[in-house]
Design an enzyme around this catalytic site. Structure first.
Site, PDB file in Angstrom:
ATOM      1  N   GLU A   1      -5.887  -5.108  11.038  1.00 46.94           N
ATOM      2  CA  GLU A   1      -6.647  -3.976  11.595  1.00 46.94           C
ATOM      3  C   GLU A   1      -6.977  -4.202  13.077  1.00 46.94           C
ATOM      4  O   GLU A   1      -7.711  -3.414  13.671  1.00 46.94           O
ATOM      5  CB  GLU A   1      -7.957  -3.792  10.809  1.00 46.94           C
TER       6      GLU A   1
ATOM      7  N   LYS B   1       0.831  -1.217   0.000  1.00 48.40           N
ATOM      8  CA  LYS B   1       0.000   0.000   0.000  1.00 48.40           C
ATOM      9  C   LYS B   1       0.863   1.263   0.000  1.00 48.40           C
ATOM     10  O   LYS B   1       1.785   1.388   0.803  1.00 48.40           O
ATOM     11  CB  LYS B   1      -0.904   0.017   1.239  1.00 48.40           C
TER      12      LYS B   1
HETATM   13  N1  NAD Z   1       1.587   1.471   3.741  1.00 47.85           N
HETATM   14  C1  NAD Z   1       1.209   0.977   4.885  1.00 47.85           C
HETATM   15  O1  NAD Z   1       0.682  -0.104   4.917  1.00 47.85           O
HETATM   16  C2  NAD Z   1       1.496   1.760   6.133  1.00 47.85           C
HETATM   17  C3  NAD Z   1       1.565   1.072   7.361  1.00 47.85           C
HETATM   18  C4  NAD Z   1       1.907   1.807   8.503  1.00 47.85           C
HETATM   19  C5  NAD Z   1       2.105   3.168   8.425  1.00 47.85           C
HETATM   20  N2  NAD Z   1       1.991   3.801   7.221  1.00 47.85           N
HETATM   21  C6  NAD Z   1       2.190   5.263   7.118  1.00 47.85           C
HETATM   22  O2  NAD Z   1       3.459   5.585   7.686  1.00 47.85           O
HETATM   23  C7  NAD Z   1       3.391   6.871   8.291  1.00 47.85           C
HETATM   24  C8  NAD Z   1       3.960   6.796   9.689  1.00 47.85           C
HETATM   25  O3  NAD Z   1       5.284   6.327   9.611  1.00 47.85           O
HETATM   26  P1  NAD Z   1       6.419   6.855  10.595  1.00 47.85           P
HETATM   27  O4  NAD Z   1       5.935   6.745  11.978  1.00 47.85           O
HETATM   28  O5  NAD Z   1       7.668   6.151  10.212  1.00 47.85           O
HETATM   29  O6  NAD Z   1       6.437   8.416  10.256  1.00 47.85           O
HETATM   30  P2  NAD Z   1       7.572   9.433   9.714  1.00 47.85           P
HETATM   31  O7  NAD Z   1       8.104   8.991   8.433  1.00 47.85           O
HETATM   32  O8  NAD Z   1       6.956  10.785   9.774  1.00 47.85           O
HETATM   33  O9  NAD Z   1       8.734   9.335  10.819  1.00 47.85           O
HETATM   34  C9  NAD Z   1       8.473   9.783  12.138  1.00 47.85           C
HETATM   35  C10 NAD Z   1       9.542  10.784  12.605  1.00 47.85           C
HETATM   36  O10 NAD Z   1      10.762  10.080  12.840  1.00 47.85           O
HETATM   37  C11 NAD Z   1      11.853  10.793  12.228  1.00 47.85           C
HETATM   38  N3  NAD Z   1      12.872   9.785  11.924  1.00 47.85           N
HETATM   39  C12 NAD Z   1      12.869   8.892  10.908  1.00 47.85           C
HETATM   40  N4  NAD Z   1      13.904   8.051  11.032  1.00 47.85           N
HETATM   41  C13 NAD Z   1      14.591   8.432  12.144  1.00 47.85           C
HETATM   42  C14 NAD Z   1      15.728   7.926  12.808  1.00 47.85           C
HETATM   43  N5  NAD Z   1      16.340   6.824  12.388  1.00 47.85           N
HETATM   44  N6  NAD Z   1      16.164   8.558  13.929  1.00 47.85           N
HETATM   45  C15 NAD Z   1      15.506   9.655  14.410  1.00 47.85           C
HETATM   46  N7  NAD Z   1      14.391  10.150  13.839  1.00 47.85           N
HETATM   47  C16 NAD Z   1      13.930   9.536  12.714  1.00 47.85           C
HETATM   48  C17 NAD Z   1      11.241  11.480  11.044  1.00 47.85           C
HETATM   49  O11 NAD Z   1      12.032  12.598  10.664  1.00 47.85           O
HETATM   50  C18 NAD Z   1       9.862  11.873  11.593  1.00 47.85           C
HETATM   51  O12 NAD Z   1       9.963  13.100  12.278  1.00 47.85           O
HETATM   52  C19 NAD Z   1       1.939   7.309   8.268  1.00 47.85           C
HETATM   53  O13 NAD Z   1       1.752   8.282   7.268  1.00 47.85           O
HETATM   54  C20 NAD Z   1       1.178   6.037   7.917  1.00 47.85           C
HETATM   55  O14 NAD Z   1       0.004   6.292   7.174  1.00 47.85           O
HETATM   56  C21 NAD Z   1       1.704   3.116   6.080  1.00 47.85           C
END
Ligand code: NAD
Ligand code: ZN
Length: 401
Positions: free
Chosen positions: A260, A158
């Site tokens: 979910e 996705k």
């Molecule tokens: N496709 C899917 O099936 C699926 C599943 C789960 C989540 N998602 C999506 O993923 C997003 C959430 O992902 P996330 O939580 O990784 O968010 P993100 O990419 O915003 O990362 C979260 C924060 O961590 C920081 N960061 C990243 N790597 C780091 C590191 N190694 N050290 C320090 N800081 C770091 C980033 O700069 C950001 O501020 C949502 O938009 C969600 O919809 C998609």
């Protein structure tokens, strides 16, 4: 979908480069997921083997500031374009997508170029969508640096961005060439980000693969979630648990709906808390952990989960540092109003006062309606379960065992 020019390691063992490689099978699609510790140079070599004419890195400003040197190593001698944006959901917009696509095209990318998502789930989703659109599909490599991305989003096809109306409304399914990560990335995550991903991982253990629970308990008891061996185990266990349901469900619309678990109420709690507290609201995985407790109480009230199985939920969730209480900023009536709009509506024919829900008959065994792991739940059952996590000491059957 794009063809795969990277050698795939069907045996799921060492690929001779210092990386371990696991084949990820999602329906008819297969790609290798390779990972290790301190392995950025090996990842760079593997990306080089794809023989791209150009690399397009999609990242955010914080990741770029922290890991610019690693990004240079990943690019090596290959011409590279870096597309970065301030971190966070504001990146998952049509405006940002358009700007990145136009910039990449003006920079002269071709069908031989490779899009490299470098960062968390946000750059991962945006890059996935870009790769699917450019020339109707160019090669995509994910290098996830958060636990959410590495243990959840890259194990799904996705790819989506947000519309003005809601989250993940504009998207598609797209298969990467490969996923690579170095568990050292996760050691710099803020605690709340680290735990958020681990809560999703715990969800997969409770709902899909309870055989992984002893390992998860051992990691929690060890008290060092960011120890390399712990992180490598968590990654392996996430891959095994999520793959167990996506292997026959490319689009996560049948068996994959079990992913979910905890999300119907958890997502509603997340939305209500963010309305109330903005960025200080609960991270996604933490809200899902509370949603799992609600689901566990509903199953218990139906006589499905035992006291002990509800206790396992509490043990794991609190072990990951989640306080098992609804935040005072969140009102039950508001949560129920959001739940009524849940995106799983449409999967089951429903009466007015019911919501489709993933409920467990036992750990790892969701209740099914036909082949779907969904069951109708009455709003009053959800309210009763939410009451328990507002006042946990009153009636929660907390039995650790
Ligand atoms: N496709 C899917 O099936 C699926 C599943 C789960 C989540 N998602 C999506 O993923 C997003 C959430 O992902 P996330 O939580 O990784 O968010 P993100 O990419 O915003 O990362 C979260 C924060 O961590 C920081 N960061 C990243 N790597 C780091 C590191 N190694 N050290 C320090 N800081 C770091 C980033 O700069 C950001 O501020 C949502 O938009 C969600 O919809 C998609
Ligand atoms: Zn989730």
């Amino acid at each position: 979908m794009s063809s795969n020019s990277l050698s795939r390691n069907g045996s799921g063992v060492h690929d001779g480069s210092g990386l371990r490689s696991r084949p990820i099978v999602i329906g008819d699609e297969t790609f290798p997921y390779s990972f290790g510790r301190g392995c950025v140079p090996e990842i760079a070599a593997a990306i080089g083997n794809l023989a791209p004419d150009k690399l397009v890195f999609v990242t955010d400003d914080d990741v770029l500031a922290r890991y610019g040197r690693e990004l240079d190593t990943l690019a090596g001698a290959i011409p590279a374009l870096i597309l970065s944006h301030p971190a966070g959901e504001s990146m998952k917009t049509l405006d940002c997508l358009t700007e990145h696509l136009e910039t990449a095209l003006r920079a002269g990318i071709t069908r031989r170029s490779v899009i490299v998502a470098f960062g968390g789930g946000v750059p991962g989703n945006l890059a996935g969508l870009m790769a699917s659109l450019l020339f109707r599909g160019v090669r995509l490599v994910h290098v996830p640096t958060t636990t959410i991305a590495a243990m959840d989003s890259v194990l799904s096809l996705k790819q989506a961005i947000n519309s003005g109306v809601g989250k993940n409304h504009l998207g598609t399914y797209y298969t990467p060439e490969a996923v690579f990560t170095d568990v050292e990335f996760f050691t710099t995550l803020p605690e709340r980000e680290l735990r958020s991903g681990l809560c999703e991982m715990a969800k997969n253990c409770l709902a899909i693969q309870p055989s992984a629970l002893p390992g998860l308990r051992a990691v929690i008891a060890g008290g060092a979630l960011t120890a390399p061996d712990s992180l490598l185990w968590l990654l392996e266990a996430s891959i095994a648990a999520k793959s167990a349901v996506t292997v026959r469900d490319t689009f996560e619309r049948r068996a994959g709906l079990v992913l979910e678990y905890g999300h119907t109420v958890g997502h509603a709690i997340e939305i209500c808390d963010h309305r109330a507290r903005g960025a200080a609201g609960l991270p996604h995985g933490t809200a899902i952990a509370l949603g799992m407790l609600v689901a566990a109480h509903i199953s218990h009230a139906r006589g499905w989960l035992s006291d002990g199985e509800v206790g396992v939920h509490y043990e794991i969730v609190t072990g990951l540092g989640v306080e098992p209480v609804l935040p005072p900023s969140v009102r039950i009536d508001d949560v129920l109003a959001v739940v009524a709009d849940d995106n799983k509506r449409g999967y089951l024919p429903l009466h007015a006062d019911t919501v489709p829900f993933v409920l467990l008959r036992a750990l790892g065994r969701p209740e099914l309606t036909g082949e779907l792991p969904l069951t109708p739940v009455q709003v009053r059952e959800i309210r009763a379960a939410l009451d328990v996590i507002v006042q946990p000491s009153a009636s929660a059957p907390i039995v650790i065992g």
